[in-house]
Motif scaffolding. Structure first.
Motif, PDB file in Angstrom:
ATOM      1  N   MET A 286      -3.269  13.842  -5.268  1.00 44.44           N
ATOM      2  CA  MET A 286      -2.212  13.880  -4.343  1.00 44.44           C
ATOM      3  C   MET A 286      -1.829  13.470  -3.657  1.00 44.44           C
ATOM      4  SD  MET A 286       0.407  15.619  -7.108  1.00 44.44           S
ATOM      5  CE  MET A 286       1.715  14.943  -6.343  1.00 44.44           C
ATOM      6  N   VAL A 287      -2.585  14.959  -2.353  1.00 47.30           N
ATOM      7  CA  VAL A 287      -3.494  15.290  -1.166  1.00 47.30           C
ATOM      8  C   VAL A 287      -3.334  14.223  -0.729  1.00 47.30           C
ATOM      9  CG1 VAL A 287      -3.930  16.858   0.918  1.00 47.30           C
ATOM     10  CG2 VAL A 287      -2.786  17.692  -1.500  1.00 47.30           C
ATOM     11  N   GLU A 288      -4.276  13.595  -1.320  1.00 49.79           N
ATOM     12  CA  GLU A 288      -5.385  12.531  -0.714  1.00 49.79           C
ATOM     13  C   GLU A 288      -4.459  11.661  -0.009  1.00 49.79           C
ATOM     14  OE1 GLU A 288      -8.946  11.962   0.627  1.00 49.79           O
ATOM     15  OE2 GLU A 288      -7.737  14.030   0.907  1.00 49.79           O
ATOM     16  N   ALA A 289      -4.261  10.977  -1.187  1.00 53.06           N
ATOM     17  CA  ALA A 289      -2.776   9.451  -0.523  1.00 53.06           C
ATOM     18  C   ALA A 289      -1.202  10.336  -0.018  1.00 53.06           C
ATOM     19  CB  ALA A 289      -2.247   9.276  -1.944  1.00 53.06           C
ATOM     20  N   TYR A 290      -1.572  10.986  -0.250  1.00 54.41           N
ATOM     21  CA  TYR A 290      -0.156  11.619   1.408  1.00 54.41           C
ATOM     22  C   TYR A 290      -0.947  11.470   2.565  1.00 54.41           C
ATOM     23  CZ  TYR A 290       2.714  13.854   4.411  1.00 54.41           C
ATOM     24  OH  TYR A 290       3.378  14.616   4.970  1.00 54.41           O
ATOM     25  N   LYS A 291      -2.398  11.424   2.707  1.00 55.04           N
ATOM     26  CA  LYS A 291      -2.685  11.476   4.113  1.00 55.04           C
ATOM     27  C   LYS A 291      -2.741  10.199   4.524  1.00 55.04           C
ATOM     28  CE  LYS A 291      -6.084  14.870   4.030  1.00 55.04           C
ATOM     29  NZ  LYS A 291      -7.089  16.092   3.311  1.00 55.04           N
ATOM     30  N   LYS A 292      -2.972   9.263   3.526  1.00 53.33           N
ATOM     31  CA  LYS A 292      -3.355   7.874   3.383  1.00 53.33           C
ATOM     32  C   LYS A 292      -1.761   7.179   3.460  1.00 53.33           C
ATOM     33  CE  LYS A 292      -7.434   6.730   0.502  1.00 53.33           C
ATOM     34  NZ  LYS A 292      -8.993   7.345   1.939  1.00 53.33           N
ATOM     35  N   TRP A 293      -1.028   7.984   2.566  1.00 60.38           N
ATOM     36  CA  TRP A 293       0.504   7.702   3.550  1.00 60.38           C
ATOM     37  C   TRP A 293       1.415   7.459   4.532  1.00 60.38           C
ATOM     38  CZ3 TRP A 293       4.866  10.150   3.475  1.00 60.38           C
ATOM     39  CH2 TRP A 293       5.917   9.904   4.197  1.00 60.38           C
ATOM     40  N   ILE A 294       0.527   8.429   5.520  1.00 59.61           N
ATOM     41  CA  ILE A 294       1.061   8.757   6.941  1.00 59.61           C
ATOM     42  C   ILE A 294       0.746   7.776   7.642  1.00 59.61           C
ATOM     43  CG2 ILE A 294       0.776  10.674   9.191  1.00 59.61           C
ATOM     44  CD1 ILE A 294       0.791  12.824   6.713  1.00 59.61           C
ATOM     45  N   LEU A 295      -0.197   7.799   7.291  1.00 60.32           N
ATOM     46  CA  LEU A 295      -0.614   6.726   8.458  1.00 60.32           C
ATOM     47  C   LEU A 295      -0.519   5.075   8.022  1.00 60.32           C
ATOM     48  CD1 LEU A 295      -4.710   8.102   8.765  1.00 60.32           C
ATOM     49  CD2 LEU A 295      -2.647   8.309  10.072  1.00 60.32           C
ATOM     50  N   VAL A 296      -0.415   4.702   6.851  1.00 63.47           N
ATOM     51  CA  VAL A 296       0.456   3.371   6.406  1.00 63.47           C
ATOM     52  C   VAL A 296       1.197   3.497   6.666  1.00 63.47           C
ATOM     53  CG1 VAL A 296       0.418   1.770   4.652  1.00 63.47           C
ATOM     54  CG2 VAL A 296      -1.660   3.328   4.518  1.00 63.47           C
ATOM     55  N   GLY A 297       1.955   4.184   6.915  1.00 66.73           N
ATOM     56  CA  GLY A 297       3.366   4.639   7.465  1.00 66.73           C
ATOM     57  C   GLY A 297       3.579   4.351   9.004  1.00 66.73           C
ATOM     58  N   LEU A 298       2.511   4.967   9.677  1.00 64.66           N
ATOM     59  CA  LEU A 298       2.033   4.503  11.086  1.00 64.66           C
ATOM     60  C   LEU A 298       2.252   2.768  11.218  1.00 64.66           C
ATOM     61  CD1 LEU A 298       0.386   7.312  12.471  1.00 64.66           C
ATOM     62  CD2 LEU A 298       3.127   6.684  12.350  1.00 64.66           C
ATOM     63  N   LEU A 299       1.336   2.569  10.200  1.00 65.68           N
ATOM     64  CA  LEU A 299       1.252   1.774  10.956  1.00 65.68           C
ATOM     65  C   LEU A 299       2.179   0.615  10.207  1.00 65.68           C
ATOM     66  CD1 LEU A 299      -2.496   1.042   9.042  1.00 65.68           C
ATOM     67  CD2 LEU A 299      -1.625   0.808  11.493  1.00 65.68           C
ATOM     68  N   LEU A 300       2.829   0.483   9.069  1.00 69.53           N
ATOM     69  CA  LEU A 300       4.133  -0.441   8.552  1.00 69.53           C
ATOM     70  C   LEU A 300       5.406  -0.096   9.561  1.00 69.53           C
ATOM     71  CD1 LEU A 300       4.842  -2.272   6.602  1.00 69.53           C
ATOM     72  CD2 LEU A 300       5.931  -0.308   5.347  1.00 69.53           C
TER      73      LEU A 300
ATOM     74  N   ALA B 275       1.269  -0.675  -0.085  1.00 63.82           N
ATOM     75  CA  ALA B 275      -0.024  -0.146  -0.120  1.00 63.82           C
ATOM     76  C   ALA B 275       0.567   1.298  -0.040  1.00 63.82           C
ATOM     77  CB  ALA B 275      -1.347   0.052   1.201  1.00 63.82           C
ATOM     78  N   LEU B 276       2.046   0.697   0.662  1.00 66.28           N
ATOM     79  CA  LEU B 276       2.937   2.619   0.534  1.00 66.28           C
ATOM     80  C   LEU B 276       3.016   2.375  -1.029  1.00 66.28           C
ATOM     81  CD1 LEU B 276       4.163   3.850   3.470  1.00 66.28           C
ATOM     82  CD2 LEU B 276       6.016   2.758   3.193  1.00 66.28           C
ATOM     83  N   GLU B 277       3.932   1.522  -0.839  1.00 64.13           N
ATOM     84  CA  GLU B 277       4.170   2.059  -2.102  1.00 64.13           C
ATOM     85  C   GLU B 277       3.565   2.429  -3.721  1.00 64.13           C
ATOM     86  OE1 GLU B 277       7.500  -1.610  -3.610  1.00 64.13           O
ATOM     87  OE2 GLU B 277       7.456  -0.390  -5.486  1.00 64.13           O
ATOM     88  N   CYS B 278       2.136   1.847  -3.474  1.00 61.80           N
ATOM     89  CA  CYS B 278       1.295   2.656  -4.403  1.00 61.80           C
ATOM     90  C   CYS B 278       1.033   3.963  -3.925  1.00 61.80           C
ATOM     91  CB  CYS B 278       0.204   1.746  -3.626  1.00 61.80           C
ATOM     92  SG  CYS B 278      -0.028  -0.367  -5.366  1.00 61.80           S
ATOM     93  N   LEU B 279       0.519   4.501  -2.677  1.00 60.41           N
ATOM     94  CA  LEU B 279       0.779   6.011  -2.585  1.00 60.41           C
ATOM     95  C   LEU B 279       1.358   7.018  -2.517  1.00 60.41           C
ATOM     96  CD1 LEU B 279      -1.460   5.134   1.302  1.00 60.41           C
ATOM     97  CD2 LEU B 279      -2.207   5.140  -1.277  1.00 60.41           C
ATOM     98  N   GLU B 280       2.972   5.949  -2.520  1.00 61.14           N
ATOM     99  CA  GLU B 280       3.978   7.095  -2.451  1.00 61.14           C
ATOM    100  C   GLU B 280       4.323   6.852  -3.865  1.00 61.14           C
ATOM    101  OE1 GLU B 280       7.958   4.548  -1.558  1.00 61.14           O
ATOM    102  OE2 GLU B 280       7.083   4.952   0.448  1.00 61.14           O
TER     103      GLU B 280
END
Lengths: 460, 493
Positions: free
Chosen positions: B260-274, B241-246
């Motif tokens: 892109m901003v939406e993706a960034y928001k999700k990316w932060i959260l996914v990064g936290l989970l990872l 997921a992180l890679e796709c969002l990246e």
């Protein structure tokens, strides 16, 4: 310059922010302590003790009032009076001498005007040497009345008219003194460099070497570069005497240098560079307990070393330069001791650590946990058998893991760059200016379009 | 119908000739056949054979893709017009079957028809609220069309949308697992001699001109990245997921796009989970875009900060305070996952400090961000630890001494791989990088066809003639080097 002035240029400001209150009696006597210094730093130190120590407070403030009244800086006088009024209103010194304040204020103004006029005259006559000295006088005057930014400016102007190396040294030393009072460490360091640049003077005159080494050390210590600071203090030539006492006393060199070294150096280094250093030895003799502490540390008697330091904590908390760093330095020494203590073992019981380092009745379990979390101590705790065990290093698997990680990162980065080039190649990149209000719209909260939002909602 | 059959089945020759057709013959043959079949009126394609069989049952789509697709389309058109002779249900089976079996070489000539079939399948499945049924066939079709899966098509977009609608994530993985290197509409593509060449790169035949994909715009591409990220989120595959969002957040852009901003928001959260902490933006993120991210996604960054350094109760308070924001962004689900992951990270971090610790101590040292306090009993903590061990996220063992509470013994760091595993991993990594190097070479070669680059080279040549020396990048055969390539692209961005 304004920024420097607004940051804690006077110790009072910094104290209103934090200001530890020292309740234990210090080991020194105010009278003899202040005797070590001359110039404006005397007042600063007195005021600091006056506002920080509950034991010497009144005495120090009284001395501060006297000290201020002997000078020309009315602001300082008022400040000291106010403090004294707050703590001991019945003291005779606590009553403000408004008449004195007014007269001195007027005198100062007149003097400023006179010196400015003189300088103007010199400038008209274009005599370099006179202009330089005019600026110097003006700078000294401003410094005496407490207008540090103007003093700094005036001293800086001296530089335009220097003719011999000695002058450059003079300029820089004035500037260093003002900058130290302003706590403008960057300009202290830069002026030290300027003096260093003049090889001949530094080599000839021992007192200048001592001065710049001490100033450099002070600046580095205050900026938190303890190791560099230690090296500077340790390089100070022997026999400082009272030549630098407008900024530092020989005792201070011993204390600052010793503590910084203790906090930042390995045992072998401490032995070689501190105890066997013939120059520094003369300073250490002034503060034998520091030497004892270092000797104990070198000989692995950590608890003895720590207890000496602990005994002097109150003194150091009342030192103008050390105050903000005592806790940090002590913490470093302490954690280094623990690490050193642990090195020869693969496994130590927590009880033996407690016996060596913890205050009676307390445990250091928590502290150990924090140290491990900060990666200062490579070990793990076994709370069940109450053991601290070292972590075996697995070089091979670490290396392999790193190799794989690097490869993965390269892959990712390379792939993404290819992707980006192809995006641009297909002219799919987002160009600027198509939609100038994009960010505002985003901020308004309307993120995806409504249809997309519904789709995204499907996931929820 | 019967008289039409020989015409329909004229190509490819049956049985296959001894020597396979040359590309030229194949190309000629299939073009002729398409024009012949295309001329047959639709109503002639509908009737049954003399044997009473439907033409769709007689013709094998895997061999005779061309006639099959035309007959199929004729049936679809008839069904849409309400022709009684055609049954949607049987037709659906045919469509699905076709998508899974068509011939990958012939379909290259049938872009328009292929797209039509896909569209029909999508609308048909959607209109019956059975999106899930279309996912499998379309996925297989995509992989048949381009086994490398490296080029994005409009069908990809349909596919992820369907997957999100139907919440069927597993099925699309074979497609979205493939990294997208190429995009339709590249201007620097060399023209292939024959569409049927077997080793032809998919970028040569999947183009808007061949109609195998529609022309995409940047929103489409970003949506694809975002949606495939969401598919992985649905599967809790955080790394993918992180890679796709990246891919979405590093999209080359001067202006930031909402997606892109939406993706960034999700990316932060996914990064936290990872990783359990806020990650650094990838190096290739454009700096102006990064600034906007920090402005717009401030609440998310705050949460990430607190997750790393703050307490459970602060995290909980922060998440509750921002509830409207998360809900508005459709990130509430992720946020709840973040909350529940907090304590797990705390426990995992204990492994760095402790080698052995009792469960009640674990309970005392860690907090749940879901409740903002400690777990109510050591038993609950034990349950949590057990679940973490069994899902493999905690390298530790749990033991029950006869007297006293359960004891957790942490293993050392990550589980150590055996030499064999290690060798395999290294080998796999090597292969992937070798493949990448190939891609890099292709890209590099394609870049030399780029108009801007050609112009640039011309200018250089001219300068050289006029005595101005070449500064910086040298001739066309330069080795691939990210920094230099960045320089070339800098002018184009």
């Amino acid at each position: 310059m304004a920024a420097v002035q607004s940051s804690p240029s006077s110790p009072t400001q910094s104290r209103t922010k934090k200001g530890p209150l020292v309740t234990e009696p210090p080991k020194f006597d105010i009278e003899s302590y202040v005797q070590n210094y001359k110039g404006r730093t005397r007042y600063e130190r007195l005021l600091l003790i006056g506002t920080s120590s509950s034991f010497l407070g009144v005495e120090a403030l009284k001395a501060a009032v006297v000290e201020a009244k002997a000078g020309k800086d009315t602001r300082r006088y008022v400040e000291a009076c106010n403090h004294l009024q707050a703590v001991a209103p019945q003291e005779p010194e606590a009553v403000r001498d408004q008449a004195w304040v007014d007269t001195v204020g007027k005198q100062n103004l007149a003097e400023t005007a006179r010196l400015e006029a003189e300088l103007k005259g010199y400038k008209n006559n274009l005599i370099k040497e006179s202009i330089r000295m005019g600026n110097e006088d003006l700078g000294k005057h401003y410094q005496a009345i407490g207008d540090l930014p103007k003093a700094f400016e005036a001293f800086s102007r001296m530089r335009q008219d220097v003719s011999i190396p000695k002058h450059i040294v003079d300029v820089s030393m004035h500037l260093i003194e003002v900058a130290i009072e302003q706590r403008n460490w960057i300009s202290v360091v830069s002026n030290v460099q300027k003096i260093r640049g003049i090889q001949s003077v530094v080599e000839d005159d021992k007192s200048i070497q001592q001065y710049i080494a001490a100033a450099d050390g002070l600046a580095n210590m205050d900026m938190g570069n303890y190791h560099t600071a230690a090296l500077h203090f340790l390089s100070t030539e022997a026999g400082m005497g009272s030549s630098c006492n407008s900024i530092i006393s020989p005792n201070d060199v011993a204390i600052y240098g010793g503590l910084c070294a203790l906090a930042s150096m390995e045992r072998s280094d401490l032995h070689k560079r501190v105890l066997e250093n013939s120059n520094f030895r003369t300073y250490l003799e002034l503060e034998p307990h520091i030497r004892r502490a270092i000797t104990f540390f070198v000989n692995s008697r950590y608890s003895a070393c720590l207890s000496i330091l602990e005994a002097y904590r109150a003194d150091y908390l009342l030192d103008i330069h050390l105050q903000d760093h005592v806790d940090e330095l002590y913490y470093m020494v302490r954690s280094k001791s623990i690490v050193q203590y642990f090195i020869p073992f693969s496994c130590v019981t927590l009880d033996s650590l407690n016996a060596a380092f913890a205050a009676p009745g307390k445990t250091i379990d928590k502290e150990l946990g924090q140290m491990i979390a900060r990666k200062e101590l490579i070990a793990r705790i076994d709370t069940q058998n109450r053991l601290l065990t070292s972590v075996p290093s697995a070089a091979r698997s670490t290396l392999q893991a790193t190799a794989l990680k690097t490869a993965r990162e390269y892959e990712r980065e390379a792939r993404r760059r290819i992707q980006h080039m192809n995006i641009v190649g297909a002219e799919l990149d987002i160009r600027a200016g198509k939609n100038p209000g994009a960010l505002d719209e985003l901020l308004d909260g309307g993120i995806l379009g409504s249809s997309q939002r519904a789709k995204a909602g499907g996931y929820q | 119908m019967d008289d039409l059959l020989p015409k329909l089945l004229a190509f490819p020759p049956h049985p296959p000739p001894q020597t396979p057709l040359s590309d030229f013959q194949y190309d000629e043959g299939i073009r002729n056949q398409i024009s012949t079949v295309g001329k047959i009126p639709e109503k002639n394609l509908l009737p049954q054979t003399s044997g009473g069989e439907n033409a769709l049952d007689v013709i094998n789509p895997a061999i005779n893709t061309v006639p099959y697709i035309y007959i199929l389309l004729a049936h679809i058109n008839a069904a849409q017009k309400g022709n009684k002779g055609v049954n949607w249900d049987t037709l659906w089976a045919k469509i699905a079957n076709f998508l899974e079996t068509f011939d990958g070489r012939q379909i290259r000539y049938l872009g328009k028809e292929f797209t039509q079939i896909i569209e029909t399948a999508v609308t048909l499945a959607r209109s019956n609220n059975q999106s899930i049924l279309a996912i499998g066939p379309i996925r297989t079709a995509l992989l048949r069309l381009d086994p490398s899966g490296s080029i994005l098509t409009s069908t990809h977009l349909h596919l992820v949308e369907l997957a999100l609608e139907a919440r069927d994530y597993e099925t699309v993985l074979p497609v979205i697992d493939k990294f997208i290197y190429h995009f339709p509409g590249a201007t620097n593509q060399p023209r292939p001699k024959f569409l049927c060449e077997l080793g032809l790169s998919p970028t040569a035949y999947i183009t808007p001109e061949s109609k195998l994909t529609a022309k995409l715009n940047h929103q489409d591409v970003l949506e694809y990245f975002m949606y495939s990220g969401m598919v992985y989120i649905g599967l809790r595959k955080w790394e993918s997921a992180l890679e796709c969002l990246e891919n979405a957040i590093t999209y080359p852009a001067k202006d930031v796009s909402k997606i892109m901003v939406e993706a960034y928001k999700k990316w932060i959260l996914v990064g936290l989970l990872l990783e359990g902490k806020p990650l650094n933006l990838p190096k290739s993120t454009s700096s102006s875009v990064a600034k906007s991210y920090h402005v717009v996604a401030k609440p998310y960054e705050t949460v990430a900060q607190i997750f790393e350094t703050g307490t459970a109760s602060r995290l909980k308070a922060e998440v509750e305070a921002g509830q409207k924001i998360w809900q508005g962004d459709c990130n509430m689900g992720l946020m709840l996952s973040v909350l529940s992951a907090y304590q797990k990270f705390q426990i995992r971090n204990l492994a760095d400090i402790y080698s052995k610790i009792s469960i009640p101590e674990v309970n005392n040292l860690t907090m749940s961000a879901e409740t903002g306090g400690k777990l109510q009993s050591p038993a609950l903590a034990e349950q949590l630890v057990q679940s973490m061990i069994s899902e493999g996220s905690l390298n530790a063992t749990l033991s029950h001494p006869p007297n006293g509470p359960a004891i957790l013994t942490f293993g050392l760091g990550a589980p150590i791989m055996t030499e064999d595993q290690m060798q395999k991993e290294l080998q796999a990594s090597k292969q992937r990088i070798q493949f990448l190097t190939q891609e890099i070479k292709t890209t590099d070669r394609l870049l030399t066809y780029d108009k801007e680059y050609v112009k640039y080279m011309q200018k250089l040549k001219k300068n050289a003639k006029n005595g101005v020396t070449d500064q910086g990048i040298s001739g066309p055969d330069m080795d691939w080097n990210p920094i230099e390539d960045e320089d070339i692209m800098a002018g184009v961005f």
